[in-house]
Scaffold this motif. Sequence first.
Motif, PDB file in Angstrom:
ATOM      1  N   GLU A   1       0.869  -1.306  -0.053  1.00 45.71           N
ATOM      2  CA  GLU A   1      -0.204  -0.029  -0.054  1.00 45.71           C
ATOM      3  C   GLU A   1       0.874   1.392   0.038  1.00 45.71           C
ATOM      4  OE1 GLU A   1      -2.529   2.579  -0.317  1.00 45.71           O
ATOM      5  OE2 GLU A   1      -3.477   0.630  -0.259  1.00 45.71           O
ATOM      6  N   PRO A   2       0.690   2.004  -1.033  1.00 40.68           N
ATOM      7  CA  PRO A   2       1.718   3.465  -1.249  1.00 40.68           C
ATOM      8  C   PRO A   2       1.724   4.170   0.221  1.00 40.68           C
ATOM      9  CG  PRO A   2       0.435   2.769  -3.245  1.00 40.68           C
ATOM     10  CD  PRO A   2      -0.116   1.891  -2.319  1.00 40.68           C
ATOM     11  N   THR A   3       0.484   4.375   0.651  1.00 42.35           N
ATOM     12  CA  THR A   3       0.361   5.258   1.817  1.00 42.35           C
ATOM     13  C   THR A   3       1.033   4.853   3.196  1.00 42.35           C
ATOM     14  OG1 THR A   3      -1.701   4.260   2.477  1.00 42.35           O
ATOM     15  CG2 THR A   3      -1.990   6.171   1.076  1.00 42.35           C
ATOM     16  N   VAL A   4       1.386   3.445   3.225  1.00 38.25           N
ATOM     17  CA  VAL A   4       1.995   2.964   4.105  1.00 38.25           C
ATOM     18  C   VAL A   4       3.410   3.402   3.932  1.00 38.25           C
ATOM     19  CG1 VAL A   4       2.559   0.951   5.612  1.00 38.25           C
ATOM     20  CG2 VAL A   4       0.289   1.042   4.622  1.00 38.25           C
ATOM     21  N   ARG A   5       4.047   3.079   2.731  1.00 39.96           N
ATOM     22  CA  ARG A   5       5.257   3.417   2.436  1.00 39.96           C
ATOM     23  C   ARG A   5       5.909   4.861   2.560  1.00 39.96           C
ATOM     24  NH1 ARG A   5       3.904   0.249  -2.080  1.00 39.96           N
ATOM     25  NH2 ARG A   5       4.475   1.832  -3.655  1.00 39.96           N
ATOM     26  N   ALA A   6       4.994   5.814   2.221  1.00 44.91           N
ATOM     27  CA  ALA A   6       5.123   7.208   2.424  1.00 44.91           C
ATOM     28  C   ALA A   6       5.216   7.746   3.603  1.00 44.91           C
ATOM     29  CB  ALA A   6       3.795   7.870   1.368  1.00 44.91           C
ATOM     30  N   GLU A   7       4.122   6.909   4.297  1.00 45.46           N
ATOM     31  CA  GLU A   7       4.259   7.224   5.890  1.00 45.46           C
ATOM     32  C   GLU A   7       5.396   6.965   6.399  1.00 45.46           C
ATOM     33  OE1 GLU A   7       2.591   9.244   8.977  1.00 45.46           O
ATOM     34  OE2 GLU A   7       1.250   8.822   7.082  1.00 45.46           O
ATOM     35  N   LEU A   8       5.984   5.551   5.998  1.00 42.36           N
ATOM     36  CA  LEU A   8       7.340   5.097   6.636  1.00 42.36           C
ATOM     37  C   LEU A   8       8.283   6.255   6.258  1.00 42.36           C
ATOM     38  CD1 LEU A   8       9.019   2.784   7.725  1.00 42.36           C
ATOM     39  CD2 LEU A   8       9.045   1.926   5.435  1.00 42.36           C
ATOM     40  N   MET A   9       8.324   6.753   5.226  1.00 40.75           N
ATOM     41  CA  MET A   9       9.463   7.611   4.770  1.00 40.75           C
ATOM     42  C   MET A   9       9.508   8.723   5.659  1.00 40.75           C
ATOM     43  SD  MET A   9      11.697   6.689   2.357  1.00 40.75           S
ATOM     44  CE  MET A   9      11.625   5.273   3.314  1.00 40.75           C
ATOM     45  N   GLU A  10       8.211   9.336   5.919  1.00 45.67           N
ATOM     46  CA  GLU A  10       8.370  10.554   6.933  1.00 45.67           C
ATOM     47  C   GLU A  10       9.009  10.331   8.251  1.00 45.67           C
ATOM     48  OE1 GLU A  10       4.398  12.059   7.048  1.00 45.67           O
ATOM     49  OE2 GLU A  10       4.259  12.386   4.834  1.00 45.67           O
TER      50      GLU A  10
END
Length: 214
Positions: A1-10
């Motif tokens: 899920e892209p939103t999970v990966r994006a959240e991780l990067m933050e």
Amino acid sequence: EPTVRAELMEQVPHIAMFCQENRPSIPYAFSKYLLPIVVRYLADQNNQVRKTSQAALLVLLEQELIERYDVETKVCPVLIDLTAPDSNDDVKTEAVAIMCKMASMVGKDITERLVLPRFCEMCCDCRMFHVRKVCAANFGDICSVVGQQATEEMLLPRFFQLCSDNVWGVRKACAECFMAVSCATSQEVRRTKLSTLFINLISDPSRWVRIAFY
């Protein structure tokens, strides 16, 4: 899920800071586990994931949380790959922008050895004007990092090409960094080469380019 990966990067810069503060007990945690994820996400298929990984990488560099050795062996090689001729267009444009932004953070040596040759190639990317425009917009920053000799020998010929680009947006970007480029050259080069170029561009066919140069 892209939103999970994006959240991780933050979260990565915060985790990196924790690793730095607890270095004696976890000396290689960031380099071994986190940094590879950040650089892998620079080529993610999802735009938001790429954007957050780019932002994370710049924060990590700014805060000096990435070892010089890792910049040379893990970050730069990936950016060089992402700016290869057969790379995805969006990814390539974003990678060029990252290379330009990180130059001032990694310094003259790494920029001259690892970034400059590919940057010069990108300035002549005949297929994508977006890439040339990013190069033009960041040209002054690269010049100020590499210094007078590299600017005059390697970069000025590319700058002249960009100033005569057939896309007016590229020429306008050159106007906006003209001052920084001239500051990185000798007085003689300013007098004999750059002043002539500047005068020509004040009469550019595009109104927006003329305004920018004025």
